[in-house]
Design a protein around this motif. Structure first.
Motif, short mmCIF file in Angstrom:
data_model
loop_
_atom_site.label_atom_id
_atom_site.label_comp_id
_atom_site.label_asym_id
_atom_site.label_seq_id
_atom_site.Cartn_x
_atom_site.Cartn_y
_atom_site.Cartn_z
N PHE A 1 -26.47 76.92 96.26
CA PHE A 1 -26.58 78.18 95.38
C PHE A 1 -25.67 77.74 94.17
O PHE A 1 -26.18 78.13 93.11
CB PHE A 1 -26.02 79.27 96.18
CG PHE A 1 -26.07 80.41 95.44
CD1 PHE A 1 -27.10 81.27 95.11
CD2 PHE A 1 -24.79 81.22 95.19
CE1 PHE A 1 -27.23 82.34 94.59
CE2 PHE A 1 -24.87 82.20 94.44
CZ PHE A 1 -26.13 82.90 94.13
N ASP B 1 -27.39 75.50 91.89
CA ASP B 1 -28.63 76.18 91.29
C ASP B 1 -27.85 76.99 90.00
O ASP B 1 -28.53 77.33 88.76
CB ASP B 1 -29.40 77.15 91.95
CG ASP B 1 -30.21 76.28 93.01
OD1 ASP B 1 -30.65 75.18 92.67
OD2 ASP B 1 -30.67 76.96 94.20
N ILE B 2 -26.84 77.81 90.22
CA ILE B 2 -25.94 78.53 89.13
C ILE B 2 -25.74 77.52 87.91
O ILE B 2 -25.93 77.56 86.66
CB ILE B 2 -24.72 78.82 89.68
CG1 ILE B 2 -24.84 79.86 90.47
CG2 ILE B 2 -23.68 79.26 88.51
CD1 ILE B 2 -23.58 80.62 91.30
N VAL C 1 -29.12 76.99 86.11
CA VAL C 1 -29.30 78.10 85.29
C VAL C 1 -28.62 78.26 84.04
O VAL C 1 -28.94 78.24 82.75
CB VAL C 1 -29.16 79.27 86.10
CG1 VAL C 1 -29.26 80.70 85.29
CG2 VAL C 1 -30.37 79.35 87.27
N LEU D 1 -32.09 83.50 88.93
CA LEU D 1 -31.84 83.34 90.46
C LEU D 1 -32.65 84.02 91.28
O LEU D 1 -33.39 83.52 92.12
CB LEU D 1 -30.32 83.24 90.85
CG LEU D 1 -29.29 82.18 90.46
CD1 LEU D 1 -28.00 82.41 90.68
CD2 LEU D 1 -29.56 80.86 90.96
N TYR E 1 -35.92 82.87 91.04
CA TYR E 1 -36.26 81.67 91.73
C TYR E 1 -36.37 81.58 93.19
O TYR E 1 -37.21 81.28 93.96
CB TYR E 1 -35.18 80.64 91.51
CG TYR E 1 -35.36 79.45 92.20
CD1 TYR E 1 -36.47 78.23 91.91
CD2 TYR E 1 -34.58 78.90 93.04
CE1 TYR E 1 -36.64 77.17 92.58
CE2 TYR E 1 -34.76 77.82 93.73
CZ TYR E 1 -35.75 76.99 93.64
OH TYR E 1 -35.59 75.75 94.39
N TYR E 2 -35.43 82.43 93.80
CA TYR E 2 -35.28 82.69 95.22
C TYR E 2 -36.25 83.82 95.66
O TYR E 2 -36.47 84.04 97.03
CB TYR E 2 -34.01 83.40 95.46
CG TYR E 2 -32.75 81.99 95.60
CD1 TYR E 2 -32.82 80.95 96.42
CD2 TYR E 2 -31.77 82.12 94.81
CE1 TYR E 2 -31.94 79.92 96.37
CE2 TYR E 2 -30.95 80.77 94.59
CZ TYR E 2 -30.90 80.01 95.34
OH TYR E 2 -30.02 78.75 95.60
#
Length: 97
Positions: free
Chosen positions: A7, A10-11, A14, A30, A33-34
């Motif tokens: 996570f 991914d932050i 982004v 996010l 995406y999730y």
């Protein structure tokens, strides 16, 4: 970067892909995406942890809104991650074309 959760990684991706996004813009990306709602209680502590690791910087847009930018270290970490990934999937992806 090895000590980040997926996570948090991914932050970082982004933030690297946007121009000084604020928290809600990161949250929106996010969630897309999730395909799930990201709660503030999950997002902001993770943002703070990535800031503490020196991979992103937090700025202030106004009294209620922060913006985030990737640091030079964060950029280097992303580049190293991409090189590592390419060792394993780069050949696979290029051979399937």
């Amino acid at each position: 970067m090895y000590d980040l959760t997926k996570f948090q990684r991914d932050i970082l991706y982004v933030i690297a892909g946007q121009d000084e996004p604020h928290g809600l813009a990161i949250k929106d990306e996010l969630e897309e995406y999730y395909e799930n709602e990201i709660h503030h209680g999950r997002l902001y502590p993770n943002l703070d942890e990535v800031v503490d690791k020196g991979l992103i910087e937090k700025g202030q847009v106004d009294r209620r809104t922060n913006s985030y930018t990737i640091t030079a270290r964060g950029q280097r970490e992303l580049e190293a991650r991409r090189e590592w990934e390419d060792q394993y999937v780069g050949e696979l992806l290029s051979s399937s074309e």
